[in-house]
Design a protein around this motif. Structure first.
Motif, PDB file in Angstrom:
ATOM      1  N   GLY A 611       0.817  -1.216   0.000  1.00 15.89           N
ATOM      2  CA  GLY A 611       0.000   0.000   0.000  1.00 15.89           C
ATOM      3  C   GLY A 611       0.845   1.259   0.000  1.00 15.89           C
ATOM      4  O   GLY A 611       0.536   2.233  -0.699  1.00 15.89           O
ATOM      5  N   LYS A 614       2.436   1.620  -3.487  1.00 14.54           N
ATOM      6  CA  LYS A 614       1.447   2.080  -4.463  1.00 14.54           C
ATOM      7  C   LYS A 614       1.204   3.583  -4.348  1.00 14.54           C
ATOM      8  O   LYS A 614       1.095   4.293  -5.354  1.00 14.54           O
ATOM      9  CB  LYS A 614       0.135   1.322  -4.282  1.00 14.54           C
ATOM     10  N   SER A 615       1.126   4.072  -3.115  1.00 13.00           N
ATOM     11  CA  SER A 615       0.883   5.511  -2.922  1.00 13.00           C
ATOM     12  C   SER A 615       2.065   6.358  -3.386  1.00 13.00           C
ATOM     13  O   SER A 615       1.888   7.468  -3.875  1.00 13.00           O
ATOM     14  CB  SER A 615       0.586   5.800  -1.446  1.00 13.00           C
ATOM     15  N   LYS A 616       3.287   5.839  -3.255  1.00 11.08           N
ATOM     16  CA  LYS A 616       4.475   6.593  -3.651  1.00 11.08           C
ATOM     17  C   LYS A 616       4.850   6.389  -5.116  1.00 11.08           C
ATOM     18  O   LYS A 616       5.739   7.068  -5.628  1.00 11.08           O
ATOM     19  CB  LYS A 616       5.665   6.209  -2.759  1.00 11.08           C
TER      20      LYS A 616
END
Length: 638
Positions: A611, A614-616
């Motif tokens: 997670g 994915k955000s970075k």
């Protein structure tokens, strides 16, 4: 008598939303300075006319984010490389896909068109450089020599050489006719982001993340000069068309340099942030920058910029042909490129292409036609830019006009100067402010102010400080710093003592128990160099620490975390998924149960990290590319 209007030296031209998702690459057309191509995470390549709000054409066909784009010199062809390693070439005049080139195994980081022949060079994160023949749809040659991702490729003006810059801190020069490396230029202490050939002389410039620009003599294969002290990593450089100076797009500024001797002619403040590409046209420098899905363009009036040491030797106003200029006493001592009058001959085929690099003649062409489209968004601008090239004009071609400079309001400027600038909303960043991400290589301490070490002056008359007072203030933090460094040295000695016993797992456990990420980073930097040291039980200890490193504000910590996570994913993720998917065994198998427990623990930790990755992955630059690569490796977890 009318008051003359004062115009600005640099100004922002426009800002557009270029893609539905983040922009990952962009390039300017160097011939016109008016055509802009952008590649995005939406797998599209969009074309824009500078200072026009609407997209001219949108090119589809890629199935993964577009990491690199490049226009050829006449601005008739465009090539785009994707995260999956595929390369596509479009004909802009015909508005259709021309070629699809497959062969790289990782991100396409850099591309360049040959200045004369129909060839394209590509550099990838798989460390390989490939030279492609567009006509025959095949790989002519593969160049090996770099140990990390190839960030920039440039053909020489005569088309005989290819320069490459990579994350391994080196610049290499390749002979296209002989198919081998001519020379390697070491010296940079950080990843080399950009290289650029001088338009006339045998001279090469390279810019690096170590904040230096180096100039290389291509006859003697040695450094000519080195410019240090750039305000940030050097990402974009460009020689003036006549070769009198070098432009460097720095953080919020344009710098103009000479190299014999090294000197800075001028500095122009431009609020473009991290500029991605530069072009010169009509005595104006065009710069483009991107942030997330937005692309901004800026203009610098070069007639108001100092480009040489003395006005008398200013080559910018010299309209004489090159042959006459070279006879001038101030002409360069190095050789001049001999440009061929016709298209260059095909480079020597040193090795035969492998079957994986060849293309079937017609079936894949038909598939490319079906999968790739050129959607013309603005027919009027498309016809104006591309279609006239197909017709014969009996009048001189229309020359693009310079962008008009906005007037500079002296009254408003004076009022703004009188106002105290707010600390957070200033147009230019405060030099001493601490950045969100602290770079791994820097020449000065982050957030250090000399005033913090000096006693505050409460009374205006106390202008001079006593040396003893100043030294006492400096010594206040000295003891604390000594304690910190001594403690870290002791912790490293402890880990080293455990390491000598030969148990890597115990040494890592001791480093984690110390609860100091700097010690963990030092240890992982050593372990990452030898993949055979990694075991499954080591992953269970390291993965929680990797999650902390990926969230750190220190760039070096993030880099180490990404490297360690990539090693774990490549070596152990297939094993973990296979063991978890296997049916339960019959009977009691203690070793298998222990392995299954470790795999479950690693899987749970990897799901937690996925997670964050994915955000970075939406970030731009080198970090964004690293996180996107990790996100692809972790796709099987979903």
């Amino acid at each position: 008598m009318a008051t003359p209007v004062v115009t600005k030296t640099a100004w922002k031209l426009q800002e557009i939303v270029a893609h539905a998702s983040n922009v990952s690459s962009l390039v300017l057309g160097k011939a016109s300075g008016r055509l802009l191509a952008t590649g995005g995470d939406d797998c599209r390549v969009n074309l824009w006319s500078i200072n026009k709000p609407n997209c001219i054409m949108s090119l589809t066909g890629h199935t993964s984010p577009v990491e690199s784009v490049r226009l050829n010199t006449p601005e008739e062809l465009i090539v785009a490389g994707s995260q999956s390693g595929s390369i596509r070439v479009w004909d802009l005049e015909a508005a259709k896909i021309l070629r699809t080139l497959m062969g790289h195994k990782a991100n396409i980081c850099s591309l360049d068109f040959h200045p004369y022949g129909e060839f394209v060079a590509s550099g990838s994160q798989d460390t390989n450089i490939k030279l492609w023949d567009i006509r025959r749809k095949g790989c002519v040659f593969r160049y090996r020599g770099h140990s990390q991702a190839v960030r920039c490729l440039r053909f020489s003006p005569d088309g005989k050489w290819l320069a490459s810059a990579a994350d391994d801190h080196t610049v290499k020069l390749w002979d296209l006719t002989a198919g081998k490396m001519m020379s390697e230029f070491p010296g940079h202490t950080g990843p080399v982001n950009v290289v650029e050939f001088h338009p006339n002389e045998y001279l090469l410039a390279s810019g690096s993340s170590d904040r230096t620009i180096r100039f290389w003599d291509l006859e003697k294969f040695q450094v000519v000069s080195c410019i240090e002290g750039e305000p940030g990593p050097v990402r974009s450089v460009l020689f003036n068309p006549d070769g009198c100076c070098l432009y460097s797009g720095c953080q919020d500024s344009l710098r103009v340099y000479g190299w014999e001797p090294e000197r800075c002619f001028d500095v122009v403040l431009v609020s473009w942030g991290k500029v991605a590409d530069l072009a010169v046209c009509n005595d104006q420098l065009i710069g483009v920058a991107f942030s997330q899905s937005n692309v901004s363009s800026y203009v610098v009036d070069l007639t108001r910029v100092t480009r040489t040491g003395t006005v008398a030797q200013d080559l910018v106003q010299d309209s004489r042909p090159l042959a006459q200029q070279s006879a001038h006493p101030s002409a360069p001592l190095r050789r001049i490129y001999e440009r061929p009058s016709t298209a260059c001959s095909k480079p020597q085929r040193v090795k035969q292409n492998s079957e994986s690099e060849r293309r079937s003649p017609s079936s894949e062409d038909d598939r490319d036609e079906r999968e790739s489209r050129a959607e013309i968004q603005n027919a009027e601008e498309y016809n104006e830019i591309f279609q006239p090239k197909n017709s014969i004009s009996r009048t001189p071609p229309r020359r693009s006009e310079p962008f008009p400079a906005p007037p500079e309001d002296d009254t408003a400027t004076a009022k703004e100067a009188a106002k105290p600038s707010p600390p957070m909303d200033s147009q230019f960043p405060v030099p001493n402010a601490e950045p969100a991400i602290i770079p791994a290589t820097r020449n000065e301490p982050i957030g250090l102010k000399a005033s913090d070490f000096l006693p505050a002056v409460k009374i205006p008359q106390q202008a001079e400080l006593v040396d003893e007072d100043a030294m006492s203030q400096i010594r206040k933090g000295h003891d604390t710093m000594c304690v910190v460094l001594t403690s870290r040295h002791k912790n490293l000695d402890t880990v080293r003592a455990v390491w000598t016993t030969g148990d890597i797992k115990t040494s890592v456990d001791s480093a984690v128990a110390i609860n100091d990420l700097s010690v963990v980073v030092d240890l992982l930097n050593i372990v990452n160099q030898k993949a055979s040291l990694w075991k499954l039980d080591l992953c269970t200890t390291v993965l929680p620490q990797i999650e902390k490193l990926l969230q750190s504000k220190y760039e070096s910590y993030v880099q180490t975390g990404c490297t360690s996570l990539k090693l774990i994913l490549q070596r152990f993720l297939p094993l973990i998924t296979d063991i978890l998917a296997a049916p339960p065994s019959v009977g009691v198998d203690i070793s298998r149960e222990e392995r299954l427990h470790k795999c479950r623990l690693c899987y749970k930790q990897l799901k937690s990290i996925s997670g964050l990755v994915k955000s970075k992955s939406a970030l731009s630059g080198r970090h964004g590319s690293a996180f996107r690569e990790l996100h692809l490796l972790m796709a099987s977890l979903d």
